[in-house]
Scaffold this active site. Structure first.
Site, PDB file in Angstrom:
ATOM      1  N   TRP A  59       1.030  -1.294   0.213  1.00  0.00           N
ATOM      2  CA  TRP A  59       0.523  -0.351   0.075  1.00  0.00           C
ATOM      3  C   TRP A  59       1.076   1.359   0.370  1.00  0.00           C
ATOM      4  O   TRP A  59       0.413   2.041  -0.458  1.00  0.00           O
ATOM      5  CB  TRP A  59      -0.929   0.325   1.139  1.00  0.00           C
ATOM      6  CG  TRP A  59      -1.958  -1.187   1.279  1.00  0.00           C
ATOM      7  CD1 TRP A  59      -1.850  -2.262   1.554  1.00  0.00           C
ATOM      8  CD2 TRP A  59      -3.317  -1.766   0.223  1.00  0.00           C
ATOM      9  NE1 TRP A  59      -3.313  -3.416   1.752  1.00  0.00           N
ATOM     10  CE2 TRP A  59      -3.692  -2.659   0.058  1.00  0.00           C
ATOM     11  CE3 TRP A  59      -3.102  -0.375  -1.003  1.00  0.00           C
ATOM     12  CZ2 TRP A  59      -4.911  -2.381  -0.566  1.00  0.00           C
ATOM     13  CZ3 TRP A  59      -4.453  -1.590  -2.007  1.00  0.00           C
ATOM     14  CH2 TRP A  59      -5.261  -2.699  -1.329  1.00  0.00           C
ATOM     15  N   ASP A  67      -2.186   6.687   6.016  1.00  0.00           N
ATOM     16  CA  ASP A  67      -3.121   5.650   5.890  1.00  0.00           C
ATOM     17  C   ASP A  67      -3.486   4.814   6.886  1.00  0.00           C
ATOM     18  O   ASP A  67      -2.571   3.825   6.940  1.00  0.00           O
ATOM     19  CB  ASP A  67      -2.189   5.222   4.353  1.00  0.00           C
ATOM     20  CG  ASP A  67      -3.688   3.896   4.064  1.00  0.00           C
ATOM     21  OD1 ASP A  67      -4.434   3.289   4.470  1.00  0.00           O
ATOM     22  OD2 ASP A  67      -3.027   3.098   3.112  1.00  0.00           O
ATOM     23  N   LYS A 102     -12.400  -1.899   6.211  1.00  0.00           N
ATOM     24  CA  LYS A 102     -11.426  -3.487   7.314  1.00  0.00           C
ATOM     25  C   LYS A 102     -11.536  -2.903   8.777  1.00  0.00           C
ATOM     26  O   LYS A 102     -12.021  -3.751   9.092  1.00  0.00           O
ATOM     27  CB  LYS A 102     -10.236  -2.623   7.255  1.00  0.00           C
ATOM     28  CG  LYS A 102      -9.192  -2.105   6.250  1.00  0.00           C
ATOM     29  CD  LYS A 102      -9.195  -3.807   4.977  1.00  0.00           C
ATOM     30  CE  LYS A 102      -8.413  -3.791   3.539  1.00  0.00           C
ATOM     31  NZ  LYS A 102      -8.179  -2.663   3.710  1.00  0.00           N
TER      32      LYS A 102
HETATM   33  C1  LIG Z   1      -7.295  -2.564   1.766  1.00  0.00           C
HETATM   34  C2  LIG Z   1      -6.433  -1.121   2.115  1.00  0.00           C
HETATM   35  C3  LIG Z   1      -5.914  -0.233   1.334  1.00  0.00           C
HETATM   36  C4  LIG Z   1      -7.104   0.322   0.341  1.00  0.00           C
HETATM   37  O1  LIG Z   1      -8.016   0.553   0.113  1.00  0.00           O
HETATM   38  P1  LIG Z   1      -9.629   0.747  -1.046  1.00  0.00           P
HETATM   39  O2  LIG Z   1     -10.364   1.432  -0.615  1.00  0.00           O
HETATM   40  O3  LIG Z   1      -9.302  -0.559  -1.116  1.00  0.00           O
HETATM   41  O4  LIG Z   1      -8.960   2.027  -2.391  1.00  0.00           O
HETATM   42  C5  LIG Z   1      -5.748   0.907   1.018  1.00  0.00           C
HETATM   43  N1  LIG Z   1      -4.554   0.943   2.645  1.00  0.00           N
HETATM   44  C6  LIG Z   1      -4.363   0.085   2.904  1.00  0.00           C
HETATM   45  C7  LIG Z   1      -3.598   0.083   4.037  1.00  0.00           C
HETATM   46  C8  LIG Z   1      -5.136  -1.132   3.549  1.00  0.00           C
HETATM   47  O5  LIG Z   1      -5.543  -1.248   4.184  1.00  0.00           O
END
Ligand SMILES: *Cc1c(COP(=O)(O)O)cnc(C)c1O
Length: 359
Positions: free
Chosen positions: A102, A172, A196
């Site tokens: 990511w 993030d 998540k």
């Molecule tokens: C799942 C995830 C993403 C991607 O998220 P989307 O909503 O599918 O764009 C980005 N960063 C992390 C840490 C993730 O776990």
């Protein structure tokens, strides 16, 4: 009721009581004669939902007046682009800590807007390690420092945020948002896809410090991609149902005792599972000990054949979605806030049985 023990990495398990509340409200929202999905996003009912979700998030995180809460669309992946689009200009630099797939994607997007310094990359070590402070040297004139607080795929997590001496963090936090306390004063932007740890897919939480937004000097940001467009008033239709679900999850978090409760609870679950992994060398954790994630527990078995068998038999025993990410293999148990202790206990019992039968 036939719910499995759900270890999905995302979209992930939601609290049963939240699903049941949503079910009860679904067709006729609180006696209004229509569902929350069928009303104007500017009407009284949805306005209340949106304001309550904002107030709950503010209270659960202990945000003061310095921060704005936004409910956006496009997933965390859109934030890979939106953060540098807003904060970084040609000739300016931003520091990025690369701890996995990511972060790598975030770095790729940022490069279109300015100078990106990858101040750490865990790539050569297969992203099993989170850098210590000594391994990080930030650039003097960096606009911000970007990091991924929890690496969903490889199962590593920052125990605390990096020290940047006042440079705002852009984080993030998709896969550990509200799972443990953070030092909010260090952050300029926190973003998290809801699916998540906070709700269904379709809404992305963005928490932005006001002075960081006020410091944006670029004038060529497309309207919908400009953070400031979304402050105060709804610019366009928000994802009304996901925001409503997030509101229910936040109420549930608050009822349980807020972040302090989940910090203890998540540690307890992770300790139980890591103890089972560390008992002997039948199971082996993939992340460095000090870098282990409390959210995504990744481990291997002695052979790929046994891993296949493990996942197959686990699924048959209603232990669901344990297959590791396709890029790393092995087993991954995602044990977010909504994963009950009983599910981790059931997994640990299954692991003991499996070892007895195949060890
Ligand atoms: C799942 C995830 C993403 C991607 O998220 P989307 O909503 O599918 O764009 C980005 N960063 C992390 C840490 C993730 O776990």
């Amino acid at each position: 009721m036939n719910r499995v023990h759900n270890f999905s990495a995302g979209p992930a398990i939601l609290p049963l009581e939240v699903l049941q509340k949503a079910q009860a409200d679904l067709v006729d929202y609180q006696g209004t004669g229509s569902s929350i999905m069928e009303k104007s996003h500017r009407g009284a009912d949805y306005t209340q939902v949106h304001e309550e979700a904002t107030a709950l998030l503010t209270s659960v995180l202990g945000l003061d007046d310095d921060f704005e809460v936004l409910f956006l669309q496009g997933g965390a992946s859109t934030q890979f682009l939106m953060a540098p689009l807003n904060l970084l200009s040609k000739g300016q630099t931003a520091d990025y800590i690369n701890t996995g797939a990511w972060s790598t994607k975030a770095i790729k997007e940022a490069k279109a807007f300015g100078e990106v310094n990858e101040v750490y990359s865990g790539k050569d070590g297969n992203f099993t390690h989170i850098p210590t402070q000594e391994e990080l040297a930030f650039n003097e004139h960096t606009r911000y420092v970007h990091f991924t607080s929890n690496n969903t795929i490889c199962g590593t997590q920052f125990a605390t945020e990096p020290e940047t001496n006042g440079v705002p963090l852009v984080c993030d936090a998709s896969s550990d948002f509200l799972s443990k306390p953070i030092d909010i004063a260090r952050y300029g932007i926190i973003y998290a896809g809801a699916q998540k740890n906070l709700g269904p897919a379709g809404v992305t939480i963005v928490i932005a410090r006001k002075d960081v937004l006020e410091g944006i000097s670029k004038t060529d940001i497309p309207t919908i991609m400009n953070y400031r467009t979304h402050v105060q008033n709804l610019f366009n239709t928000p994802p009304v149902f996901p925001v409503y679900m997030v509101k229910l999850v936040l109420e549930w978090i608050q009822r349980k005792g807020g972040i302090p409760y989940f910090e203890r609870f998540n540690l307890e679950k992770a300790n139980l599972l890591y103890s089972a992994i560390d008992e002997d060398d039948f199971y082996s954790g993939t992340a460095d000990l000090a870098s282990r994630s409390l959210m995504n527990v990744t481990f291997r078995l002695p052979s790929e054949e046994l891993e296949k068998k493990f996942i197959h038999e686990a699924t048959a025993a209603h232990l669901d979605a344990l297959k590791g990410h396709r890029s790393v293999g092995g087993v991954r148990a995602s044990i977010y806030n909504a994963c009950p202790m009983e599910s981790v206990q059931a997994l640990v019992a299954f692991m003991a049985d499996f070892k007895t039968n195949h060890g």
